[in-house]
Design a protein around this motif. Structure first.
Motif, PDB file in Angstrom:
ATOM      1  N   UNK A 141      -5.507   5.495  21.557  1.00 55.81           N
ATOM      2  CA  UNK A 141      -5.471   4.856  20.234  1.00 55.81           C
ATOM      3  C   UNK A 141      -4.014   4.587  19.891  1.00 55.81           C
ATOM      4  N   UNK A 142      -3.725   3.348  19.472  1.00 55.20           N
ATOM      5  CA  UNK A 142      -2.372   2.975  19.061  1.00 55.20           C
ATOM      6  C   UNK A 142      -2.413   2.449  17.633  1.00 55.20           C
ATOM      7  N   UNK A 143      -1.531   2.981  16.799  1.00 52.26           N
ATOM      8  CA  UNK A 143      -1.377   2.484  15.431  1.00 52.26           C
ATOM      9  C   UNK A 143      -0.020   1.814  15.324  1.00 52.26           C
ATOM     10  N   UNK A 144      -0.043   0.503  15.074  1.00 51.90           N
ATOM     11  CA  UNK A 144       1.182  -0.295  15.083  1.00 51.90           C
ATOM     12  C   UNK A 144       1.239  -1.163  13.824  1.00 51.90           C
ATOM     13  N   UNK A 145       1.763  -0.630  12.719  1.00 51.76           N
ATOM     14  CA  UNK A 145       1.754  -1.365  11.451  1.00 51.76           C
ATOM     15  C   UNK A 145       2.789  -2.480  11.404  1.00 51.76           C
ATOM     16  N   UNK A 146       2.730  -3.274  10.346  1.00 49.45           N
ATOM     17  CA  UNK A 146       3.706  -4.341  10.127  1.00 49.45           C
ATOM     18  C   UNK A 146       5.100  -3.715   9.982  1.00 49.45           C
ATOM     19  N   UNK A 147       6.135  -4.383  10.492  1.00 55.55           N
ATOM     20  CA  UNK A 147       7.488  -3.808  10.436  1.00 55.55           C
ATOM     21  C   UNK A 147       7.948  -3.375   9.050  1.00 55.55           C
ATOM     22  N   UNK A 148       7.481  -4.042   8.011  1.00 53.17           N
ATOM     23  CA  UNK A 148       7.905  -3.667   6.660  1.00 53.17           C
ATOM     24  C   UNK A 148       7.191  -2.428   6.145  1.00 53.17           C
ATOM     25  N   UNK A 149       6.171  -1.945   6.873  1.00 58.47           N
ATOM     26  CA  UNK A 149       5.368  -0.803   6.422  1.00 58.47           C
ATOM     27  C   UNK A 149       5.571   0.465   7.239  1.00 58.47           C
ATOM     28  N   UNK A 150       6.389   0.387   8.284  1.00 56.56           N
ATOM     29  CA  UNK A 150       6.476   1.521   9.218  1.00 56.56           C
ATOM     30  C   UNK A 150       6.978   2.800   8.567  1.00 56.56           C
ATOM     31  N   UNK A 151       7.942   2.698   7.647  1.00 55.95           N
ATOM     32  CA  UNK A 151       8.545   3.906   7.066  1.00 55.95           C
ATOM     33  C   UNK A 151       7.513   4.796   6.392  1.00 55.95           C
ATOM     34  N   UNK A 152       6.518   4.195   5.765  1.00 52.30           N
ATOM     35  CA  UNK A 152       5.515   4.972   5.039  1.00 52.30           C
ATOM     36  C   UNK A 152       4.264   5.230   5.880  1.00 52.30           C
ATOM     37  N   UNK A 153       3.732   4.173   6.491  1.00 58.56           N
ATOM     38  CA  UNK A 153       2.402   4.270   7.096  1.00 58.56           C
ATOM     39  C   UNK A 153       2.362   5.083   8.386  1.00 58.56           C
ATOM     40  N   UNK A 154       3.422   5.054   9.176  1.00 60.71           N
ATOM     41  CA  UNK A 154       3.407   5.799  10.444  1.00 60.71           C
ATOM     42  C   UNK A 154       3.327   7.296  10.188  1.00 60.71           C
ATOM     43  N   UNK A 186      11.101   5.388  16.902  1.00 60.90           N
ATOM     44  CA  UNK A 186      11.248   6.096  15.618  1.00 60.90           C
ATOM     45  C   UNK A 186      12.469   5.586  14.848  1.00 60.90           C
ATOM     46  N   UNK A 187      12.259   5.335  13.563  1.00 59.45           N
ATOM     47  CA  UNK A 187      13.353   4.881  12.704  1.00 59.45           C
ATOM     48  C   UNK A 187      13.657   3.403  12.781  1.00 59.45           C
ATOM     49  N   UNK A 188      12.823   2.640  13.505  1.00 60.26           N
ATOM     50  CA  UNK A 188      13.022   1.194  13.620  1.00 60.26           C
ATOM     51  C   UNK A 188      11.832   0.469  12.999  1.00 60.26           C
ATOM     52  N   UNK A 189      11.948  -0.842  12.743  1.00 53.20           N
ATOM     53  CA  UNK A 189      10.810  -1.598  12.191  1.00 53.20           C
ATOM     54  C   UNK A 189       9.604  -1.663  13.117  1.00 53.20           C
ATOM     55  N   UNK A 190       9.808  -1.372  14.411  1.00 51.13           N
ATOM     56  CA  UNK A 190       8.689  -1.429  15.359  1.00 51.13           C
ATOM     57  C   UNK A 190       8.117  -0.052  15.682  1.00 51.13           C
ATOM     58  N   UNK A 191       8.412   0.933  14.856  1.00 48.46           N
ATOM     59  CA  UNK A 191       7.887   2.285  15.083  1.00 48.46           C
ATOM     60  C   UNK A 191       6.357   2.282  15.079  1.00 48.46           C
TER      61      UNK A 191
END
Length: 282
Positions: A7-20, A44-49
């Motif tokens: 299972x991979x969870x890959x949110x939108x770059x603007x949402x990574x800080x919260x959703x991951x 980790x810590x990037x928009x593509x987290x």
């Protein structure tokens, strides 16, 4: 039959800080239910987290739907409803389920793929570090041996990704948001702006400068503020002109004696639809 599931969870770059981080917390009860697993937060810590959750589960040959059923418990269903829908993240792009082919080579390749980053520490149970290292080496060997491999490492930015990427690289490269070299340096990192218009980039720069007054020069702040005000004035004038045109068109239709009431209504509707598309909603 025991099968490897991913299972991979890959949110939108603007949402990574919260959703991951939220997703990792929500996965904890599921992780405890599995005896063999690997959990990794990549980039980790990037928009593509994003998160990879590789686990072993008893399934028949092709039961990918059961992986989804296992992952999407009540807590994650609420997360999808209450957190994903109001965000920039689309479910179909963020949630990915894979049933790994049941061969030793495929198992090793997928473990190596999940653990390939050297600067992230996987959370694991049932897999020794020696075996994970062997799998990463196997994955790297397979990737090196792929002939005529196309370089797909370029990131082609979309308009709604500009803000978070520019803020991220401004911090990472220690280049102020109002420095013209920021975009140039991002391109050296294989960040492409070929889907971004000059106007979109200019407006985004203005917005970033205005939102970070304490991090930019006073001159840059004044220039961006003036630019933003001019954009608003220009858009307002354009809106008014189109609205006047709509009123005049409706008046002409109403005064046309050759049209029936039904035809007048039909033409007015068409005129409103057209102007609504141009104005972006009136």
């Amino acid at each position: 039959m025991s099968r490897y599931c991913l299972f991979t969870f890959n949110p939108h770059p603007s949402d990574t800080k919260e959703l991951v981080q939220e997703m990792q917390s929500l996965l904890q009860p599921l992780i405890k239910k599995t005896k063999q697993y690997i959990v990794v937060r990549e980039k980790r810590g990037t928009p593509t987290e994003h998160i990879h959750f590789l686990f072993v589960k008893t399934l028949s040959k092709d039961e990918t739907d059961k992986i989804k059923t296992f992952i999407e418990n009540k807590s994650i269903q609420l997360f999808i409803k209450n957190r994903l829908k109001p965000s920039n993240t689309e479910y179909k792009h963020a949630f990915d389920y894979r049933l790994v082919p049941n061969t030793k080579e495929d198992h090793m390749y997928k473990i190596g793929y999940v653990c390939k980053e050297t600067n992230c520490r996987p959370i694991t149970e049932g897999f020794s570090q020696e075996y994970i290292t062997e799998c990463v080496q196997f994955y790297n060997t397979v990737e090196r041996n792929k002939s005529n491999k196309i370089d797909n490492s370029w990131k082609h930015l979309k308009p709604n990704e500009l803000h978070c990427y520019m803020e991220h690289y401004s911090e990472e490269l220690e280049i102020p948001l109002d420095d013209p070299t920021l975009v140039v340096e991002m391109k050296t990192k294989k960040i492409s702006f070929n889907q971004i218009t000059h106007k979109q980039l200019r407006i985004t720069k203005d917005e970033l400068v205005l939102a970070n007054k304490d991090k930019v020069s006073e001159f840059s702040y004044k220039v961006s503020k003036t630019s933003a005000q001019e954009d608003e004035n220009q858009d307002g004038f354009h809106y008014k002109m189109l609205y006047v045109e709509l009123l005049e068109a409706m008046k002409d239709i109403e005064q046309d004696k050759n049209l029936s009431d039904y035809e007048k209504l039909k033409r007015i509707r068409l005129e409103v639809v057209y102007k609504n598309d141009v104005l972006g909603g009136i």
